[in-house]
Write a protein that holds these residues in place. Sequence first.
Motif, mmCIF file in Angstrom:
data_model
loop_
_atom_site.group_PDB
_atom_site.id
_atom_site.type_symbol
_atom_site.label_atom_id
_atom_site.label_comp_id
_atom_site.label_asym_id
_atom_site.label_seq_id
_atom_site.Cartn_x
_atom_site.Cartn_y
_atom_site.Cartn_z
ATOM 1 N N PHE A 1 53.618 40.204 48.938
ATOM 2 C CA PHE A 1 52.416 39.781 48.228
ATOM 3 C C PHE A 1 52.759 39.645 46.762
ATOM 4 N N ARG A 2 52.560 38.450 46.231
ATOM 5 C CA ARG A 2 52.864 38.175 44.818
ATOM 6 C C ARG A 2 51.569 37.837 44.095
ATOM 7 N N ILE A 3 51.340 38.492 42.979
ATOM 8 C CA ILE A 3 50.123 38.271 42.199
ATOM 9 C C ILE A 3 50.508 37.815 40.797
ATOM 10 N N GLU A 4 49.821 36.796 40.335
ATOM 11 C CA GLU A 4 49.987 36.322 38.964
ATOM 12 C C GLU A 4 48.673 36.578 38.235
ATOM 13 N N TYR A 5 48.708 37.480 37.267
ATOM 14 C CA TYR A 5 47.521 37.787 36.471
ATOM 15 C C TYR A 5 47.418 36.749 35.357
ATOM 16 N N MET A 6 46.242 36.138 35.248
ATOM 17 C CA MET A 6 46.061 35.059 34.279
ATOM 18 C C MET A 6 45.267 35.488 33.057
ATOM 19 N N THR B 1 42.631 33.678 45.296
ATOM 20 C CA THR B 1 42.326 33.736 43.872
ATOM 21 C C THR B 1 41.210 34.748 43.654
ATOM 22 N N ALA B 2 41.212 35.350 42.485
ATOM 23 C CA ALA B 2 40.156 36.288 42.097
ATOM 24 C C ALA B 2 39.525 35.777 40.809
ATOM 25 N N SER B 3 38.187 35.781 40.783
ATOM 26 C CA SER B 3 37.452 35.317 39.608
ATOM 27 C C SER B 3 36.315 36.277 39.310
ATOM 28 N N ASP B 4 35.934 36.363 38.050
ATOM 29 C CA ASP B 4 34.756 37.151 37.705
ATOM 30 C C ASP B 4 33.567 36.203 37.564
ATOM 31 N N GLY C 1 37.548 30.520 34.682
ATOM 32 C CA GLY C 1 38.815 30.382 35.396
ATOM 33 C C GLY C 1 39.215 31.669 36.075
ATOM 34 N N PRO C 2 40.255 31.583 36.890
ATOM 35 C CA PRO C 2 40.665 32.748 37.675
ATOM 36 C C PRO C 2 41.203 33.903 36.839
ATOM 37 N N VAL C 3 40.971 35.091 37.339
ATOM 38 C CA VAL C 3 41.556 36.304 36.765
ATOM 39 C C VAL C 3 42.989 36.434 37.265
ATOM 40 N N ALA C 4 43.193 36.115 38.546
ATOM 41 C CA ALA C 4 44.514 36.227 39.162
ATOM 42 C C ALA C 4 44.603 35.301 40.363
ATOM 43 N N ALA C 5 45.834 34.952 40.710
ATOM 44 C CA ALA C 5 46.112 34.170 41.913
ATOM 45 C C ALA C 5 47.201 34.893 42.686
ATOM 46 N N ALA C 6 47.183 34.736 44.001
ATOM 47 C CA ALA C 6 48.158 35.443 44.820
ATOM 48 C C ALA C 6 48.617 34.570 45.984
#
Length: 149
Positions: A89-94, A122-125, A130-135
């Motif tokens: 699992f790879r997460i990129e915090y934006m 993707t995670a968004s608030d 825009g996204p908080v993070a993508a995985a």
Amino acid sequence: MDRQRMESKSDRARRFLETIPLCREMGMRIDELDAGAAVVSLPYDERLIGDPETGVLHGGAVSTLLDTCAGAAVISHPQVPDIAATLDFRIEYMRAASPGQSISARAECYNVTRNIAFVRATASDESGTGPVAAATGIFTLLARRTNSR
């Protein structure tokens, strides 16, 4: 896939989330579930703050949300036999999540082989900036073992 079987896969995906103590403690809930897709939300909770000065949620809370949402998407996929476990699992915090806002993750299981499932999430608030993070994730597929004595 017939409707009854999809409903049982949906039930299994919901039970998956409800039986993980950490997910229950964090207050995660499944908002949407379809064949190979899931939306899971995490309400803002001061216990999950990573930076007390800013009120930003801890990155571990975001990663747990993304991994859990991805797992629910895999389990709900019509080609997945029974059980899935995170293999990679790879997460990129934006950006940092906005303090005081809940976070929502969307995941899609876009390919399934005999032993592996591939997921994007993707995670968004609530800010809409825009996204908080993508995985991206890879899950191993396992058949449930039965006791044969």
